[in-house]
Motif scaffolding. Structure first.
Motif, PDB file in Angstrom:
ATOM      1  N   ARG A   1      45.457  16.500 -32.246  1.00  0.00           N
ATOM      2  CA  ARG A   1      46.372  17.583 -31.895  1.00  0.00           C
ATOM      3  C   ARG A   1      47.685  17.035 -31.357  1.00  0.00           C
ATOM      4  O   ARG A   1      48.096  17.346 -30.230  1.00  0.00           O
TER       5      ARG A   1
ATOM      6  N   SER B   1      45.724  14.028 -21.479  1.00  0.00           N
ATOM      7  CA  SER B   1      45.312  15.174 -20.656  1.00  0.00           C
ATOM      8  C   SER B   1      45.095  14.761 -19.205  1.00  0.00           C
ATOM      9  O   SER B   1      45.460  15.497 -18.273  1.00  0.00           O
TER      10      SER B   1
ATOM     11  N   LYS C   1      53.580  18.606 -26.544  1.00  0.00           N
ATOM     12  CA  LYS C   1      54.129  19.770 -25.850  1.00  0.00           C
ATOM     13  C   LYS C   1      53.611  19.849 -24.423  1.00  0.00           C
ATOM     14  O   LYS C   1      54.347  20.227 -23.502  1.00  0.00           O
ATOM     15  N   ALA C   2      52.341  19.497 -24.212  1.00  0.00           N
ATOM     16  CA  ALA C   2      51.787  19.490 -22.854  1.00  0.00           C
ATOM     17  C   ALA C   2      52.451  18.429 -21.987  1.00  0.00           C
ATOM     18  O   ALA C   2      52.614  18.601 -20.774  1.00  0.00           O
TER      19      ALA C   2
ATOM     20  N   GLU D   1      50.921  17.517 -31.884  1.00  0.00           N
ATOM     21  CA  GLU D   1      51.959  18.443 -31.429  1.00  0.00           C
ATOM     22  C   GLU D   1      51.576  19.082 -30.099  1.00  0.00           C
ATOM     23  O   GLU D   1      52.411  19.212 -29.193  1.00  0.00           O
ATOM     24  N   ARG D   2      50.322  19.484 -29.954  1.00  0.00           N
ATOM     25  CA  ARG D   2      49.874  20.115 -28.718  1.00  0.00           C
ATOM     26  C   ARG D   2      49.911  19.139 -27.552  1.00  0.00           C
ATOM     27  O   ARG D   2      50.308  19.490 -26.440  1.00  0.00           O
ATOM     28  N   ARG D   3      49.498  17.905 -27.794  1.00  0.00           N
ATOM     29  CA  ARG D   3      49.508  16.901 -26.731  1.00  0.00           C
ATOM     30  C   ARG D   3      50.942  16.614 -26.275  1.00  0.00           C
ATOM     31  O   ARG D   3      51.217  16.500 -25.085  1.00  0.00           O
TER      32      ARG D   3
END
Length: 268
Positions: A168, A138, A174-175, A170-172
């Protein structure tokens, strides 16, 4: 999708010493690796960087990246000198370990090097690293979004992602997708006996980090680049650990080619 596989030169840093760069390249070539990431650390590389342009012709492998560690306010000029002069590599992976001047100082350093990087045809991938100023995906994504520069991106290191317990996956990923330039992994288990008292660093078929699920997620993301394998706390016969690691990564790719659905997991 069969990814190119490279090894980080940290494989060759053992409790008994460091293998010569010639031997590093010869071992990786002999085993069938596609490349090597060379570490320059805080600006005083163990490897003679003038050797990098000869690696492809001499050994048939790429220099997948040059790894740099910024101590902002302390070694800025040493890293800038490397960026201005290094040849034989296209990607610089930059970890930010410490900072004298905080976020503004880090941003000023990046702002200074971007014109040089662009002029020289290089790319810079910010490298999230445990116990560093920028240790999460992040944080590096925020910096990438701040600059939105085509030559600035990010590396995803599964070991450090796992150790920081960002979760997370997949979320990481994709970001990170708009900025993703490199991927690195290893086997790992959360343990006080591991690096930094947080997580072990093991061959990719060991530990609790599921590299099959990771590669499947990268394939779904559309990542087609090389995947690097870490090697640090291994000890023992380096060649055998490299051989085992490459065999594991190729086996993962072969399984996914035959059984795509196996990689569809409700990942946290």
């Amino acid at each position: 999708m069969r990814h190119r596989i490279h090894a980080l030169d940290s494989f060759f840093y053992t409790s008994m010493g460091i293998y010569e760069f010639q031997s590093q390249c010869e071992m990786l070539s002999d085993l069938g690796y596609d490349g090597i990431t060379v570490s320059a650390w805080g600006g005083t590389p163990h490897t003679d960087l003038s050797l990098l342009p000869q690696v492809k012709a001499s050994h048939g492998i790429d220099v997948s990246a040059l790894y740099l560690v910024l101590h902002e306010g302390r070694n800025d000029r040493a890293l800038e000198a490397i960026i201005e002069q290094v040849e034989g590599v296209g990607l610089l992976e930059l970890a930010v370990q410490t900072s004298v001047n905080g976020a503004p100082g880090i941003l000023r350093f990046i702002e200074r090097i971007l014109p040089v990087v662009e002029q020289r045809g290089l790319r810079v991938a910010l490298y999230p690293h445990l116990h560093h100023v920028t240790q999460t995906t992040s944080q590096v994504v925020q910096i990438c979004e701040r600059f939105r520069h085509p030559f600035l991106g990010a590396s995803f290191n599964a070991y450090h992602w796992y150790g920081t317990q960002e979760g997370r996956l997949e979320r990481r990923l994709k970001a990170m997708k708009p900025w993703l330039m490199q991927v690195v992994t290893s086997g790992s288990a959360l343990s006080r006996l591991g690096w930094g008292g947080i997580a072990t660093m093991e061959p990719p078929d060991r530990g609790e980090l599921d590299n099959f699920a990771l590669v499947a997620a990268l394939d779904r993301l559309g990542y087609t680049g090389s995947i690097g394998v870490l090697g640090w706390d291994y000890g023992g016969d380096v060649y055998l650990k490299l051989e085992r690691s490459l065999r594991t990564m190729h086996d993962i790719s072969r399984r996914l080619e035959r059984h795509r659905a196996w990689g569809l997991l409700p990942l946290k």
